[in-house]
Design an enzyme around this catalytic site. Sequence first.
Site, PDB file in Angstrom:
ATOM      1  N   GLY A 102     -68.050 -42.582 -51.587  1.00  0.00           N
ATOM      2  CA  GLY A 102     -67.380 -43.870 -51.711  1.00  0.00           C
ATOM      3  C   GLY A 102     -66.062 -43.696 -52.438  1.00  0.00           C
ATOM      4  O   GLY A 102     -65.877 -42.746 -53.191  1.00  0.00           O
ATOM      5  N   VAL A 103     -65.147 -44.604 -52.154  1.00  0.00           N
ATOM      6  CA  VAL A 103     -63.875 -44.598 -52.857  1.00  0.00           C
ATOM      7  C   VAL A 103     -63.682 -45.993 -53.432  1.00  0.00           C
ATOM      8  O   VAL A 103     -63.722 -46.981 -52.707  1.00  0.00           O
ATOM      9  CB  VAL A 103     -62.712 -44.264 -51.912  1.00  0.00           C
ATOM     10  CG1 VAL A 103     -61.402 -44.202 -52.686  1.00  0.00           C
ATOM     11  CG2 VAL A 103     -62.974 -42.937 -51.210  1.00  0.00           C
ATOM     12  N   GLY A 104     -63.541 -46.039 -54.743  1.00  0.00           N
ATOM     13  CA  GLY A 104     -63.435 -47.361 -55.382  1.00  0.00           C
ATOM     14  C   GLY A 104     -62.068 -47.553 -55.986  1.00  0.00           C
ATOM     15  O   GLY A 104     -61.185 -46.696 -55.855  1.00  0.00           O
ATOM     16  N   GLY A 105     -61.901 -48.669 -56.633  1.00  0.00           N
ATOM     17  CA  GLY A 105     -60.623 -49.019 -57.229  1.00  0.00           C
ATOM     18  C   GLY A 105     -60.118 -47.965 -58.183  1.00  0.00           C
ATOM     19  O   GLY A 105     -58.922 -47.730 -58.277  1.00  0.00           O
ATOM     20  N   PHE A 106     -61.028 -47.307 -58.862  1.00  0.00           N
ATOM     21  CA  PHE A 106     -60.509 -46.409 -59.874  1.00  0.00           C
ATOM     22  C   PHE A 106     -60.766 -44.931 -59.587  1.00  0.00           C
ATOM     23  O   PHE A 106     -60.518 -44.074 -60.401  1.00  0.00           O
ATOM     24  CB  PHE A 106     -61.004 -46.819 -61.266  1.00  0.00           C
ATOM     25  CG  PHE A 106     -62.349 -46.309 -61.659  1.00  0.00           C
ATOM     26  CD1 PHE A 106     -62.456 -45.150 -62.431  1.00  0.00           C
ATOM     27  CD2 PHE A 106     -63.503 -46.975 -61.290  1.00  0.00           C
ATOM     28  CE1 PHE A 106     -63.698 -44.680 -62.819  1.00  0.00           C
ATOM     29  CE2 PHE A 106     -64.731 -46.501 -61.688  1.00  0.00           C
ATOM     30  CZ  PHE A 106     -64.834 -45.350 -62.449  1.00  0.00           C
ATOM     31  N   GLY A 107     -61.232 -44.613 -58.407  1.00  0.00           N
ATOM     32  CA  GLY A 107     -61.395 -43.202 -58.093  1.00  0.00           C
ATOM     33  C   GLY A 107     -62.468 -43.013 -57.043  1.00  0.00           C
ATOM     34  O   GLY A 107     -62.822 -43.934 -56.313  1.00  0.00           O
TER      35      GLY A 107
ATOM     36  N   LYS B 165     -69.031 -40.911 -60.536  1.00  0.00           N
ATOM     37  CA  LYS B 165     -67.796 -41.653 -60.332  1.00  0.00           C
ATOM     38  C   LYS B 165     -66.719 -41.015 -61.194  1.00  0.00           C
ATOM     39  O   LYS B 165     -66.848 -40.972 -62.416  1.00  0.00           O
ATOM     40  CB  LYS B 165     -68.022 -43.100 -60.763  1.00  0.00           C
ATOM     41  CG  LYS B 165     -67.245 -44.113 -59.995  1.00  0.00           C
ATOM     42  CD  LYS B 165     -67.803 -45.495 -60.303  1.00  0.00           C
ATOM     43  CE  LYS B 165     -67.775 -46.408 -59.088  1.00  0.00           C
ATOM     44  NZ  LYS B 165     -68.467 -47.653 -59.290  1.00  0.00           N
TER      45      LYS B 165
ATOM     46  N   ASP C 154     -69.866 -60.686 -57.779  1.00  0.00           N
ATOM     47  CA  ASP C 154     -69.605 -60.101 -56.465  1.00  0.00           C
ATOM     48  C   ASP C 154     -70.925 -59.721 -55.806  1.00  0.00           C
ATOM     49  O   ASP C 154     -71.128 -58.579 -55.405  1.00  0.00           O
ATOM     50  CB  ASP C 154     -68.670 -58.902 -56.625  1.00  0.00           C
ATOM     51  CG  ASP C 154     -67.947 -58.572 -55.326  1.00  0.00           C
ATOM     52  OD1 ASP C 154     -68.031 -59.380 -54.370  1.00  0.00           O
ATOM     53  OD2 ASP C 154     -67.305 -57.509 -55.262  1.00  0.00           O
TER      54      ASP C 154
END
Length: 869
Positions: free
Chosen positions: A535-540, A556, A652
């Site tokens: 996964g790729v999230g907002g912070f990395g 993460k 969310d």
Amino acid sequence: MKDKTHILLSLIFFSFLFNVFDISNGNYIPKNSILLNCGSSEDGVDADGRKWVGDSSSKFLLSSDKSVAAQAEFQDPSLPSQFPYMSARIFKSESSYSFPVSAGKRHWIRLHFYPSSYGGLNATDAYFSVKSDGFMFLRNFSASITAQALTQAYIVREFSLNPSSNILNVTFTPSDKHHASYAFINGIEVISMPDVYDSPATLVGFSDQTVDIGSSTVQTLYRLNVGGQYVPAGNDSGLSRTWYDDSPYLYGAAFGVTFSVSDNVKIRYPTTVAEYMAPLDIYSTARSMGPDSKINMNYNLTWVFQVDANFTYVVRFHFCELQLTKVNQRVFDIYLNNQTAQESADVIAWSGSKAVPVYKDYAVYVSDGPGDDEQLWLALHPSAAAKPEYYDSILNGLEIFKLNDTTGNLAGPNPVPSPMLLEAESNEPNTLSKSKDKAHVIGGAAGGAAAVGLVFAICFAAYQRQKKVLGSESGVSGWLPIYGNSQTTVSKSTISGKSCASSHLSSLAVSLCRHFSFAEIKQGTKNFDESLVIGVGGFGKVYKGVIDGGTNVAIKRSNPSSEQGVNEFQTEIEMLSKLRHRHLVSLIGYCEENNEMILVYDYMAHGTVREHLYKSNKPPLSWKQRLEICIGAARGLHYLHTGAKYTIIHRDVKTTNILVDEKLVAKVSDFGLSKTGPNLNQTHVSTVVKGSFGYLDPEYFRRQQLTEKSDVYSFGVVLFEVLCARPALNPSLPKEQVSLADWALHCQRKGILEDIVDPNLKGKINPECLKKFADTAEKCLSDQGVDRPAMGDVLWNLEFALQLQENSNGGKPIVSEAINDSEAIANDSSLGGQNSDISIGCESEVLVSEDSYLNTSAVFSQLINPKGR
Ligand SMILES: *[C@@H]1O[C@H](CO)[C@@H](O)[C@H](O)[C@H]1NC(C)=O
Ligand SMILES: *[C@@H]1O[C@H](CO)[C@@H](O)[C@H](O)[C@H]1NC(C)=O
Ligand SMILES: *[C@@H]1O[C@H](CO)[C@@H](O)[C@H](O)[C@H]1NC(C)=O
């Protein structure tokens, strides 16, 4: 002559008595009763039908030139009524009200605060003290901070004192410690009351000592109708007290069972218990542990309350046996803060009979020691020593009073709001009132539901306790993965060596959370191999990794160029390390080395719930699997809302944020990152708007007001998504069908919901179960937050739906009608029998053989009394 004088004297005496304690029809009628609507010339009636008079024209306000009257600019929907909250009197310098009272007769003084913006003043600037008759009620008090921490829109503080003269002054003084500080008040009640504090309380730990409440001024901290419902001031035998539901204060998920008096039984007040001690409603409902002795012996029915250190508290227990009739049938021990307050409590032995009320007072001093943690723990446990017929305990009502200290002080510090709430709030997009009134944003959350003081307990202390228990049992004081599937694979040797303290983290977080070396992380992710990115999230990026030679984890790694600063990283560890629950994805540990900020979470083998529903080639889930997943997720959210130290709003909730492990156990994820991240202003808010459209609470959208009911709304969409196996938004469909929430509601109301149920489920859902499920989802989608059920109710209804489904599959109904009847239960041998199909609903906090409880029917305890919750 002598006789006449005597008669005359008695007449005077009696008329005097009747003036002060006028009791008619069991209702107490106060002699003095002043309800002052401050900052207004208007009189009005509140939701309980009580009449408030405007203070402007009243004689009570001294030197009105020193104050101004103001109107609140915003009416929070959770305010119970306009009076007395929508107007306030503002003081820029010390000012007083002065009330006529009867010296030496107890009076309630209730102060009502609604921290809002008044005439352009900032609610957060108000810091002040309130004194009366030499007692300090509040000091450096911030109504705004308090409301925020309690997630309430308004605050009521109740005191009881014996005035020393016939004039009672209530004085407001703005704090000089804060710039631009002012004082305000919305409503004041001064009401004479009977002396409900006439008997001394036993001092816990000193069997020969008592505490005389009568000589003290007291503050009511908590007043609960145990096992029952909210009792409004208007229904309280003339004393205008408000009684709240006790369930938010229960420790963990060990709720026990609730029941009420049967219709043919009448509660009789004995001469020793005046009818005004507590109204019938309190004594006619109760909570006990449950019908299984073995389970009851293994747990404590426990409530936890937030209190201030360095005060003496009196805990008043209201009892009334509703099921049993004989001595030594139900005998239990009562603990307060780990000390025995009462051995072998036997309600029948005290009251003499069934349906006869009795109350008991115990005093306990809460000091500032490291173990006390400013909490009051109250636990009931069956008394094995007494060898009673049933191993069980019972409680009907509870009051907790704080006594003034030797300096006449009752004030404590302002509570500390959850960092998450602060963050969520300061990042609200376009907050309408631009944070002039911070309480708006958080306000609606719990508002009316608990004005004396809400939630605010449990988790922190839970871990303090767990640490102790674990420490003594296993000889390890470091981090242990208590929940989650990595439990069995972490060997003890790896635990003790690795909790190396980081200078920035609290010792608690360090002890709860494991520290990883960068080398370990590198090895676990094959040097951050791109093929392991999940996964790729907002912070990395998020990698699938392996630790301890075989445990799968999700790792993460913060992008070095990300805006997430060290502080936020630490906030996240602090917060998440304390949140552990079988249905939350848990943080296992962190690595803070070489400027790396890395978090290690449970790995969820089966990914997101969404990928099991549609647009994937995974086999469809059965209806039962889906129900169990929904129940799991509801439990996780219920815990966030009520089980942790602070109310946590996920914000969310959607099917991609509910993950499933290899056993298809649902776990809520992403409950911390989205709210504590610094880039929330940019990424998160836009993610919410883009990614989670279709789940967004319309009320939140309209008024930018964040409450846990916003999560309930989103969860309603999840329920329909699970049922219909289609996305929350599908733009390729005809217009009226694009939004699942709108379309499902439309079909549900037309009675044609079955047409849109996932074809894979056709004919496999029991109709009653479907009805229960759809009704629940529909209620979650109510337009107004106040009309939506609490997460706990959603959970209960889903469990009920599961029972309906299972019973239809040939199983016998678990609940017999008779159990609801309290007469029947007394004769039912299963009360002390071997029925092992019972669960106390233990979830996260109870350590004893968690799994054995979890796998049994968690529903039963709640089904016993469908009215109870
Ligand atoms: C409690 O009293 C102790 C000793 O007087 C003092 O050090 C401590 O700061 C007090 N705690 C609070 C919360 O007032
Ligand atoms: C119940 O609480 C008491 C007092 O805190 C404690 O000593 C006891 O071990 C607890 N029992 C269980 C089963 O948790
Ligand atoms: C409360 O104040 C009164 C009067 O000053 C005093 O007699 C009493 O002892 C105080 N209560 C406590 C618990 O210290």
